[in-house]
Design a protein around this motif. Sequence first.
Motif, PDB file in Angstrom:
ATOM      1  N   TYR A 209      41.813   2.144  55.147  1.00  0.00           N
ATOM      2  CA  TYR A 209      40.532   2.546  54.550  1.00  0.00           C
ATOM      3  C   TYR A 209      40.316   2.047  53.129  1.00  0.00           C
ATOM      4  O   TYR A 209      39.205   2.055  52.634  1.00  0.00           O
ATOM      5  N   ILE A 210      41.389   1.674  52.463  1.00  0.00           N
ATOM      6  CA  ILE A 210      41.219   1.230  51.066  1.00  0.00           C
ATOM      7  C   ILE A 210      41.348  -0.284  51.006  1.00  0.00           C
ATOM      8  O   ILE A 210      42.271  -0.860  51.596  1.00  0.00           O
ATOM      9  N   SER A 211      40.393  -0.924  50.304  1.00  0.00           N
ATOM     10  CA  SER A 211      40.465  -2.393  50.255  1.00  0.00           C
ATOM     11  C   SER A 211      41.246  -2.852  49.019  1.00  0.00           C
ATOM     12  O   SER A 211      41.993  -3.815  49.081  1.00  0.00           O
ATOM     13  N   ASN A 212      41.072  -2.180  47.904  1.00  0.00           N
ATOM     14  CA  ASN A 212      41.871  -2.518  46.708  1.00  0.00           C
ATOM     15  C   ASN A 212      41.761  -1.391  45.700  1.00  0.00           C
ATOM     16  O   ASN A 212      40.871  -0.544  45.794  1.00  0.00           O
ATOM     17  N   ILE A 213      42.690  -1.384  44.762  1.00  0.00           N
ATOM     18  CA  ILE A 213      42.676  -0.386  43.693  1.00  0.00           C
ATOM     19  C   ILE A 213      42.732  -1.128  42.360  1.00  0.00           C
ATOM     20  O   ILE A 213      43.474  -2.109  42.223  1.00  0.00           O
ATOM     21  N   PHE A 328      54.430   0.154  54.912  1.00  0.00           N
ATOM     22  CA  PHE A 328      53.423   0.394  55.948  1.00  0.00           C
ATOM     23  C   PHE A 328      52.100   0.867  55.371  1.00  0.00           C
ATOM     24  O   PHE A 328      51.039   0.464  55.800  1.00  0.00           O
ATOM     25  N   ARG A 329      52.164   1.738  54.377  1.00  0.00           N
ATOM     26  CA  ARG A 329      50.933   2.324  53.839  1.00  0.00           C
ATOM     27  C   ARG A 329      50.051   1.295  53.142  1.00  0.00           C
ATOM     28  O   ARG A 329      48.833   1.308  53.269  1.00  0.00           O
ATOM     29  N   TRP A 330      50.686   0.392  52.390  1.00  0.00           N
ATOM     30  CA  TRP A 330      49.886  -0.445  51.488  1.00  0.00           C
ATOM     31  C   TRP A 330      49.874  -1.928  51.835  1.00  0.00           C
ATOM     32  O   TRP A 330      49.281  -2.717  51.083  1.00  0.00           O
ATOM     33  N   ALA A 331      50.524  -2.336  52.909  1.00  0.00           N
ATOM     34  CA  ALA A 331      50.569  -3.770  53.223  1.00  0.00           C
ATOM     35  C   ALA A 331      49.144  -4.338  53.180  1.00  0.00           C
ATOM     36  O   ALA A 331      48.239  -3.810  53.820  1.00  0.00           O
ATOM     37  N   GLY A 332      48.966  -5.381  52.387  1.00  0.00           N
ATOM     38  CA  GLY A 332      47.664  -6.060  52.334  1.00  0.00           C
ATOM     39  C   GLY A 332      46.681  -5.496  51.320  1.00  0.00           C
ATOM     40  O   GLY A 332      45.590  -6.049  51.153  1.00  0.00           O
ATOM     41  N   VAL A 333      47.021  -4.409  50.640  1.00  0.00           N
ATOM     42  CA  VAL A 333      46.076  -3.836  49.662  1.00  0.00           C
ATOM     43  C   VAL A 333      46.506  -4.201  48.233  1.00  0.00           C
ATOM     44  O   VAL A 333      47.539  -3.732  47.760  1.00  0.00           O
ATOM     45  N   LYS A 355      37.109   0.405  52.079  1.00  0.00           N
ATOM     46  CA  LYS A 355      36.658  -0.743  52.867  1.00  0.00           C
ATOM     47  C   LYS A 355      35.210  -0.536  53.301  1.00  0.00           C
ATOM     48  O   LYS A 355      34.746   0.604  53.406  1.00  0.00           O
ATOM     49  N   ASP A 356      34.545  -1.646  53.584  1.00  0.00           N
ATOM     50  CA  ASP A 356      33.165  -1.543  54.060  1.00  0.00           C
ATOM     51  C   ASP A 356      33.147  -0.888  55.432  1.00  0.00           C
ATOM     52  O   ASP A 356      34.110  -1.013  56.204  1.00  0.00           O
ATOM     53  N   ILE A 357      32.024  -0.230  55.750  1.00  0.00           N
ATOM     54  CA  ILE A 357      31.897   0.334  57.100  1.00  0.00           C
ATOM     55  C   ILE A 357      31.805  -0.818  58.102  1.00  0.00           C
ATOM     56  O   ILE A 357      31.357  -1.915  57.751  1.00  0.00           O
ATOM     57  N   PRO A 358      32.219  -0.582  59.368  1.00  0.00           N
ATOM     58  CA  PRO A 358      32.337  -1.713  60.294  1.00  0.00           C
ATOM     59  C   PRO A 358      30.993  -2.342  60.669  1.00  0.00           C
ATOM     60  O   PRO A 358      30.923  -3.505  61.054  1.00  0.00           O
ATOM     61  N   MET A 359      29.911  -1.590  60.558  1.00  0.00           N
ATOM     62  CA  MET A 359      28.623  -2.142  60.971  1.00  0.00           C
ATOM     63  C   MET A 359      27.532  -1.481  60.132  1.00  0.00           C
ATOM     64  O   MET A 359      27.603  -0.286  59.843  1.00  0.00           O
ATOM     65  N   GLU A 371      26.647  -0.809  48.913  1.00  0.00           N
ATOM     66  CA  GLU A 371      27.859  -0.800  48.087  1.00  0.00           C
ATOM     67  C   GLU A 371      28.994  -0.065  48.783  1.00  0.00           C
ATOM     68  O   GLU A 371      28.746   0.888  49.523  1.00  0.00           O
ATOM     69  N   PRO A 372      30.220  -0.481  48.530  1.00  0.00           N
ATOM     70  CA  PRO A 372      31.337   0.255  49.124  1.00  0.00           C
ATOM     71  C   PRO A 372      31.494   1.618  48.451  1.00  0.00           C
ATOM     72  O   PRO A 372      31.040   1.801  47.330  1.00  0.00           O
ATOM     73  N   ASN A 373      32.130   2.537  49.133  1.00  0.00           N
ATOM     74  CA  ASN A 373      32.449   3.815  48.492  1.00  0.00           C
ATOM     75  C   ASN A 373      33.539   3.570  47.456  1.00  0.00           C
ATOM     76  O   ASN A 373      34.479   2.804  47.700  1.00  0.00           O
ATOM     77  N   LEU A 374      33.371   4.221  46.328  1.00  0.00           N
ATOM     78  CA  LEU A 374      34.377   4.109  45.262  1.00  0.00           C
ATOM     79  C   LEU A 374      34.776   5.513  44.825  1.00  0.00           C
ATOM     80  O   LEU A 374      33.923   6.398  44.731  1.00  0.00           O
ATOM     81  N   LEU A 375      36.051   5.671  44.552  1.00  0.00           N
ATOM     82  CA  LEU A 375      36.498   6.885  43.876  1.00  0.00           C
ATOM     83  C   LEU A 375      36.946   6.439  42.492  1.00  0.00           C
ATOM     84  O   LEU A 375      37.841   5.594  42.377  1.00  0.00           O
ATOM     85  N   VAL A 376      36.279   6.947  41.465  1.00  0.00           N
ATOM     86  CA  VAL A 376      36.636   6.538  40.101  1.00  0.00           C
ATOM     87  C   VAL A 376      37.304   7.711  39.387  1.00  0.00           C
ATOM     88  O   VAL A 376      36.760   8.818  39.358  1.00  0.00           O
ATOM     89  N   ILE A 377      38.491   7.462  38.865  1.00  0.00           N
ATOM     90  CA  ILE A 377      39.191   8.488  38.087  1.00  0.00           C
ATOM     91  C   ILE A 377      39.084   8.069  36.619  1.00  0.00           C
ATOM     92  O   ILE A 377      39.574   7.001  36.232  1.00  0.00           O
TER      93      ILE A 377
END
Length: 499
Positions: A209-213, A328-333, A355-359, A371-377
Motif C-alpha cells: 500500500y505504500i509507494s515511498n516514504i 518482506f514488509r518493505w521490499a521495493g519501497v 500507492k495509487d488506487i488500481p482504477m 492525488e495519492p493519499n499522503l500521511l504527513v507527520i
Amino acid sequence: MKQSETPSALTILFGATGDLAKRKLYPSLYRLYRKGHLESGFAVIGTARRPWDNDVFREHVKKSVMESTSVHDKIDDFVSHFYYLPHDVSDSESYAALRTLSNELDEQYSLNGNRLFYLAMAPEFFGTIADHLKSDGLTDTNGFGRLVIEKPFGHDLPSAKELNAQIRRSFDEKDIYRIDHYLGKEMVQNIEAIRFANALFEPLWNNRYISNIQITSSETLGVEERGGYYETSGALKDMVQNHMLQMVSLLAMEPPISLQDEEIRREKVRAFRSMRPLTPETVSDYFVRGQYGPNEEEALPGYREETNVNPESNTETYVAGKIMFDNFRWAGVPFYIRTGKRMPLKSTKIVVQFKDIPMNLYYRPDDKEMEPNLLVIHIQPEEGITLHLNAKRAGHQLQTTPVKLSYANSGVDIMNTPEAYEKLIHDAMRGDSTNFTHWDEVSLSWSFVDVIAEAWRNEKAPFPNYPANTKGPKASDELLEQDGFFWWPMNMLDVDICN
Ligand SMILES: NC(=O)C1=CN([C@@H]2O[C@H](COP(=O)(O)OP(=O)(O)OC[C@H]3O[C@@H](n4cnc5c(N)ncnc54)[C@H](OP(=O)(O)O)[C@@H]3O)[C@@H](O)[C@H]2O)C=CC1
Ligand SMILES: O=C1O[C@H](COP(=O)(O)O)[C@@H](O)[C@H](O)[C@H]1O
C-alpha cells in the motif's frame, strides 16, 4: 514508570559553562522542576575549567533560564540547588574534590547515592571522564550511576568502537544513555503511537500500500560558529548517521511485542540490519550531496566563506539519499531522506505516500491526476498529523477534490509539549532508556554511513552546487525522478491549525 516516580538524584554536569548547558540543559531542568518532577530531591554540580564559584554559576544558570522563558517562579529556590567546582577532566585531584562534594550533597539532599553523570563536552574527553568516575570512586555508591553522553558518538565505526570500549570499562550498557535529541521530540515519539495505536495504519504499513516514504529535515541557518566541528563532520555524520536514520528505523521497524525499551530496541536493530548495504560502486546511485554557495542578492556567505572552514572545502552541507530495506514488509519501497543547511525553510516532516488506487472512476475538474493519499507527520516547527484524501466535489457527481484531515498540537498542548532535552533528562533520571540509542544501533548506523563517507572522501565534489537559501542541488530531485517520484514541497504540506 509513572511520571511522578522521578527518584531523587545528583546530576554532575561536565561542560557546565558551555553552550549546550546554557541553551538547553538548564532551561530543561527548570521546566522539570516547575512541573514538580524534581520534588523528591535534586542537586546539580557543574564543572568546567573556568574559576567560577557557586554564586557566579547560579547567576549564569538563572540568566540562561530567564532568557529561555517568561515564567520564572521559584527561580531562586531552583538555582540554590546548583553548585560549581572548577575542574580539569584530565586532572586526578579534581575528581577527589568532586567525590567529596558529591558525598556531602548526597547527604544534605537525601539523594540515596543516585547519580547522573552528564557529559556535555567534546567527545575526546568521554573515555577519560568515564575512567576517572570509576577509578576515583564517584560511581561507588548504593544508588544508580548513569552516564549521559552527547553526540557525536565517534566519527566512524572504528572510533565509535574504541569510544564504546573505553566507557564500557566503567559503565554497563544499561547505564549508558546516548543522547539523540530527535528521539526526545514529541512527534518523533508519536511515530510509534500513530503506527501501533491505530487500526487504520498498521494493516497498510507495507509495500502493498505504500509507494515511498520521504523524510526532510531542512534548516535555514548555516554552520554559524561551528565551522571547525562541521568540517570534520558534514551533514552525513552530523544529521544522517543519527537523527535521520533513527527516524527511518522507527518508521520501518516491525511492531514490538511491548513498549519496553529492550523490545523496541530489538525491532529497531532488526530494521537497521535489513537496510540494503551500499558499496563504493553503488553509493552514487543512492546518495547525493551538496554544499551551499553564496547568495549575493541576500548577502549570505557560501559555506567556504564561513569561519574556520577551508576555502576549498569538500564538506557537504546537504545530503539526499534513498534507503532500501531488503525484507518482506518493505521490499521495493524507497525511503528517501534529505537534510541540509541554508535551505529556505526550517522544517522537519515525514511524508508517507500511499500507492495509487488500481482504477480511477473520478476525475479532477482541472484534468489533473487524482492525488495519492499522503500521511504527513509534522515534527517541527509545527507538530501534528495531516491525512490527504480525495472527496467528492460538492454538486459534481464525478469530480473529486483533495481534502486534508489535520490534527495539530496547538494552544495549551503545544505549551505543555516538553522540550526534547527536558524529556530525555527526565527519562534518564527515571531509568527509561527507550529514547536513547543503544550501541547496536550506533554501530549499525556507522557501518551504513562509513561506506558513503569513504566514497565521498575519495572523490572531490563540484561544490558549491546550490546557492544559500535555495532548496538544494538538482541531483536531489533527480534521485527521485529516476524512480518516478518527486519531493513533496514542504510549504504545500503545511498543517492547518485547528483551534
Ligand atoms: N551546542 C549544541 O547545540 C549541541 C552540542 N552537542 C554536543 O554537546 C557537547 C558540548 O557541546 P557545547 O556545549 O556546544 O560545547 P562548548 O564548547 O560550548 O562547551 C564545552 C565545555 O567543555 C568545557 N571544557 C573544555 N575543556 C575542558 C577540560 N579540559 N576540562 C574541563 N572542562 C572542559 C568548557 O568549559 P571551560 O572552557 O570553562 O573549561 C565548556 O564548558 C559536544 O559533544 C557537542 O557535540 C550536541 C548537540 C547540540
Ligand atoms: O544535532 C544537530 O541538530 C541540529 C538540528 O536540530 P533541530 O532540533 O534544530 O532540528 C543541527 O543544527 C546541528 O547541526 C546538529 O549537530
